[in-house]
Design a protein around this motif. Structure first.
Motif, PDB file in Angstrom:
ATOM      1  N   SER A 321       0.822  -1.201   0.000  1.00 34.04           N
ATOM      2  CA  SER A 321       0.000   0.000   0.000  1.00 34.04           C
ATOM      3  C   SER A 321       0.862   1.259   0.000  1.00 34.04           C
ATOM      4  O   SER A 321       0.514   2.265  -0.629  1.00 34.04           O
ATOM      5  CB  SER A 321      -0.924  -0.005   1.222  1.00 34.04           C
ATOM      6  OG  SER A 321      -1.690   1.182   1.279  1.00 34.04           O
ATOM      7  N   ARG A 322       1.995   1.211   0.669  1.00 33.90           N
ATOM      8  CA  ARG A 322       2.869   2.387   0.738  1.00 33.90           C
ATOM      9  C   ARG A 322       3.467   2.718  -0.620  1.00 33.90           C
ATOM     10  O   ARG A 322       3.495   3.874  -1.039  1.00 33.90           O
ATOM     11  CB  ARG A 322       3.960   2.161   1.785  1.00 33.90           C
ATOM     12  CG  ARG A 322       3.380   2.118   3.176  1.00 33.90           C
ATOM     13  CD  ARG A 322       4.392   1.785   4.242  1.00 33.90           C
ATOM     14  NE  ARG A 322       3.718   1.716   5.538  1.00 33.90           N
ATOM     15  CZ  ARG A 322       4.331   1.589   6.692  1.00 33.90           C
ATOM     16  NH1 ARG A 322       5.644   1.509   6.741  1.00 33.90           N
ATOM     17  NH2 ARG A 322       3.635   1.544   7.818  1.00 33.90           N
ATOM     18  N   TYR A 323       3.965   1.689  -1.311  1.00 31.28           N
ATOM     19  CA  TYR A 323       4.516   1.922  -2.642  1.00 31.28           C
ATOM     20  C   TYR A 323       3.433   2.419  -3.599  1.00 31.28           C
ATOM     21  O   TYR A 323       3.666   3.327  -4.396  1.00 31.28           O
ATOM     22  CB  TYR A 323       5.159   0.649  -3.181  1.00 31.28           C
ATOM     23  CG  TYR A 323       6.600   0.467  -2.770  1.00 31.28           C
ATOM     24  CD1 TYR A 323       7.629   1.080  -3.476  1.00 31.28           C
ATOM     25  CD2 TYR A 323       6.936  -0.312  -1.662  1.00 31.28           C
ATOM     26  CE1 TYR A 323       8.953   0.919  -3.101  1.00 31.28           C
ATOM     27  CE2 TYR A 323       8.262  -0.482  -1.280  1.00 31.28           C
ATOM     28  CZ  TYR A 323       9.268   0.139  -1.999  1.00 31.28           C
ATOM     29  OH  TYR A 323      10.579  -0.016  -1.622  1.00 31.28           O
ATOM     30  N   LEU A 324       2.274   1.799  -3.537  1.00 34.20           N
ATOM     31  CA  LEU A 324       1.176   2.209  -4.406  1.00 34.20           C
ATOM     32  C   LEU A 324       0.791   3.661  -4.159  1.00 34.20           C
ATOM     33  O   LEU A 324       0.638   4.457  -5.090  1.00 34.20           O
ATOM     34  CB  LEU A 324      -0.014   1.273  -4.192  1.00 34.20           C
ATOM     35  CG  LEU A 324      -1.339   1.533  -4.920  1.00 34.20           C
ATOM     36  CD1 LEU A 324      -2.211   2.576  -4.257  1.00 34.20           C
ATOM     37  CD2 LEU A 324      -1.111   1.875  -6.387  1.00 34.20           C
ATOM     38  N   THR A 325       0.633   4.024  -2.890  1.00 36.63           N
ATOM     39  CA  THR A 325       0.210   5.391  -2.566  1.00 36.63           C
ATOM     40  C   THR A 325       1.259   6.402  -2.990  1.00 36.63           C
ATOM     41  O   THR A 325       0.932   7.456  -3.557  1.00 36.63           O
ATOM     42  CB  THR A 325      -0.065   5.521  -1.056  1.00 36.63           C
ATOM     43  OG1 THR A 325      -0.985   4.503  -0.647  1.00 36.63           O
ATOM     44  CG2 THR A 325      -0.660   6.881  -0.732  1.00 36.63           C
ATOM     45  N   ALA A 326       2.534   6.104  -2.741  1.00 31.98           N
ATOM     46  CA  ALA A 326       3.599   7.030  -3.120  1.00 31.98           C
ATOM     47  C   ALA A 326       3.660   7.201  -4.633  1.00 31.98           C
ATOM     48  O   ALA A 326       3.797   8.314  -5.148  1.00 31.98           O
ATOM     49  CB  ALA A 326       4.942   6.536  -2.579  1.00 31.98           C
ATOM     50  N   GLY A 327       3.563   6.097  -5.372  1.00 35.39           N
ATOM     51  CA  GLY A 327       3.600   6.187  -6.827  1.00 35.39           C
ATOM     52  C   GLY A 327       2.406   6.920  -7.384  1.00 35.39           C
ATOM     53  O   GLY A 327       2.536   7.756  -8.289  1.00 35.39           O
ATOM     54  N   ALA A 328       1.213   6.623  -6.864  1.00 36.33           N
ATOM     55  CA  ALA A 328       0.011   7.306  -7.330  1.00 36.33           C
ATOM     56  C   ALA A 328       0.062   8.795  -7.009  1.00 36.33           C
ATOM     57  O   ALA A 328      -0.397   9.627  -7.802  1.00 36.33           O
ATOM     58  CB  ALA A 328      -1.229   6.671  -6.694  1.00 36.33           C
ATOM     59  N   LEU A 329       0.627   9.135  -5.864  1.00 38.47           N
ATOM     60  CA  LEU A 329       0.742  10.544  -5.481  1.00 38.47           C
ATOM     61  C   LEU A 329       1.598  11.312  -6.487  1.00 38.47           C
ATOM     62  O   LEU A 329       1.209  12.387  -6.959  1.00 38.47           O
ATOM     63  CB  LEU A 329       1.346  10.661  -4.086  1.00 38.47           C
ATOM     64  CG  LEU A 329       1.675  12.082  -3.607  1.00 38.47           C
ATOM     65  CD1 LEU A 329       0.422  12.945  -3.578  1.00 38.47           C
ATOM     66  CD2 LEU A 329       2.343  12.039  -2.229  1.00 38.47           C
ATOM     67  N   VAL A 330       2.765  10.766  -6.834  1.00 41.09           N
ATOM     68  CA  VAL A 330       3.628  11.439  -7.807  1.00 41.09           C
ATOM     69  C   VAL A 330       2.938  11.504  -9.167  1.00 41.09           C
ATOM     70  O   VAL A 330       2.968  12.545  -9.847  1.00 41.09           O
ATOM     71  CB  VAL A 330       4.989  10.724  -7.913  1.00 41.09           C
ATOM     72  CG1 VAL A 330       5.797  11.257  -9.101  1.00 41.09           C
ATOM     73  CG2 VAL A 330       5.776  10.900  -6.623  1.00 41.09           C
TER      74      VAL A 330
END
Length: 388
Positions: A321-330
C-alpha cells in the motif's frame, strides 16, 4: 470433543495453506520470478515488522540486554527484501556524493528540442513534435558527446538490442526530468551503467547481501554508479526487467542529483518511472485508470501517515500500500500545475541540500499544495476513485 477436533483440523489446514503459500512465494521472490502469489506474500510479510519495531522501541527504553539490535536489523532487512523484491543500498554510500573526484557536471549545449505534455487522461508524454491541441513544455536535449550516456552491460545474458534501446531511452527520460526540475546546468553524473546479469553468483557478490536469504530482483550502487538487475529470461518477462531497471536507475539518478529524498518522494518517483513504456523518442506512463485499479487492490494510505514515515519505518507495515500510494501521489501531482510546481520546488530544495545528512530531509512534505497535505489527500482520492 468432535467440535474441538474440527476446530483443530481447520486450524491445521489454514496454517498449512498459509505456510505453503508463503514458502512458494518466498521461493519465487528469491529466484526473481513474478507470480500471482507475490501480492499474497507481500501482505503476509507486512504483518511481521511490527514485532521487531516493538522490540526496538523497548530497547530504546533500556532493555538492551534482552535484544540483539543487529538481529533486529537483519530481520527488517530480510522483510524488506522479501516483500519488495528490490533493494536499495544503505546511506553509508552517501559519503560518495560530495567531494568525489570523478563526479562531473553536464555542460549545456542543446542542439535538439523535445516536448513534454499531459494528455486528457492525465498521463505525461514525451515526443519530438508538440501536440496540436495541448500545451507542451520544451526540453533541450544535447546531442553532442557530452550528453547523458548509459552503458548497458549484458553479463551472462544474450544481448537484446531492441530492449537495450528502451532501457537507454527510459534512463534518458529520468535524467531529462531532473534537468527540467533543477536546471541542466546543475545536473551531475552524465554517465551511468545499467547491468543485466544472468550470473547468480556475480549478482550476489555485487549485491553484497546474504546469499542464503531472499535475493532481490535488482539494486543500485552509488560506489559503482550502476543499476543492476538479475535476469533469467525463462523466469522474468522483458516488461518486468524494464520495471526493475527503471525503478533502480530512478533511485540512482535521483540520489546523484539531490541526495536522499523522503521515502514518499524517492519511492514515489521510482514507482512512477518504473511504469514507463518507451518507444523511440516517446515515453508513456501508467494511466489514471491503471492507478485506480491498483488502488482498488492495494488500498491507499492517508497521506499524513505516509509522509510521516522515515526510511527506518518505511518497511514496518503494509509495504504494498505504501509503494502504491507514493507512486500514485507522484503520478497525480504530475497531472496538475500545483502538483508539478510542488514536485519541482521540493526537487530544487533538495538539490540545494544535496550534501546534507539524510535525516535532514526525512520530514519534508508537499505542504505547499492548495489545502496542504490534507487537501492533496482529498484530491488524490478523487483522482483515484472518481475518474470522470
Amino acid at each position: 470433543m468432535k467440535l474441538r477436533l474440527l476446530k483443530l483440523l481447520v486450524l491445521y489446514l489454514t496454517s498449512a495453506f498459509f505456510i505453503a503459500v508463503t514458502t512458494v512465494g518466498l521461493i519465487n521472490t528469491y529466484l526473481g520470478v513474478d507470480s500471482p502469489l507475490r501480492p499474497v506474500v507481500d501482505r503476509a510479510v507486512s504483518l511481521l515488522p511490527p514485532l521487531p519495531a516493538f522490540i526496538e522501541r523497548m530497547t530504546e527504553k533500556g532493555l538492551s540486554d534482552l535484544v540483539d539490535r543487529s538481529g533486529i536489523q537483519t530481520v527488517q532487512n530480510a522483510v524488506a527484501k522479501a516483500g519488495r523484491g528490490a533493494w536499495h543500498q544503505p546511506a553509508d554510500d552517501m559519503s560518495l556524493l560530495c567531494g568525489a573526484p570523478d563526479v562531473s557536471t553536464v555542460p549545456v549545449w542543446s542542439a535538439r528540442t523535445t516536448y513534454t505534455w499531459v494528455d486528457e487522461t492525465g498521463v505525461r508524454n514525451f515526443g519530438d513534435e508538440p501536440p496540436s491541441e495541448l500545451t507542451a513544455d520544451t526540453l533541450g536535449v544535447d546531442e553532442g558527446n557530452r550528453d547523458f550516456e548509459t552503458q548497458v552491460i549484458w553479463d551472462g545474458v544474450t544481448p537484446n538490442r531492441a530492449l537495450e534501446g528502451r532501457l537507454r531511452g527510459g534512463a534518458m527520460r529520468i535524467y531529462e526530468q531532473w534537468g527540467q526540475w533543477i536546471g541542466r546546468d546543475r545536473l551531475v553524473r552524465s554517465q551511468v551503467a545499467l547491468r543485466i546479469t544472468g550470473d547468480r553468483k556475480r549478482f550476489l557478490d555485487a549485491w553484497g547481501g546474504d546469499a542464503n536469504g531472499p535475493m532481490p530482483s535488482g539494486f543500485y550502487s552509488l560506489a559503482r554508479n550502476e543499476a543492476v538487475a538479475f535476469y533469467d529470461p525463462r523466469k522474468m518477462s522483458e516488461a518486468r526487467l524494464l520495471e526493475v531497471i527503471f525503478h533502480e536507475v530512478a533511485h540512482l539518478i535521483s540520489t546523484w542529483q539531490v541526495g536522499v529524498l523522503p521515502p514518499w518522494y524517492g519511492e514515489g518517483l521510482a514507482e512512477y518511472f518504473e511504469s514507463m513504456q518507451v518507444q523511440w523518442q516517446s515515453a508513456k506512463f501508467r494511466t489514471r485508470s491503471e492507478w485506480s485499479e491498483r488502488a482498488e487492490r492495494s488500498g491507499v494510505m492517508p497521506l499524513p501517515q505516509l509522509i510521516a514515515l522515515d526510511s527506518r519505518r518505511w518497511f514496518a507495515g503494509d509495504i504494498q500500500s505504501r509503494y502504491l500510494t507514493a507512486g500514485a501521489l507522484v503520478a497525480f501531482m504530475m497531472t496538475t500545475d500545483p502538483g508539478r510546481d510542488g514536485l519541482m520546488a521540493l526537487a530544487q530544495r533538495a538539490q540545494k541540500a544535496r550534501c546534507a545528512p539524510s535525516n535532514a530531509k526525512q520530514r519534508w512534505s508537499p505542504a505547499g499544495y492548495p489545502g496542504g497535505v490534507q487537501g492533496l489527500d482529498s484530491a488524490l482520492r478523487r483522482w483515484l476513485y472518481y475518474p470522470g
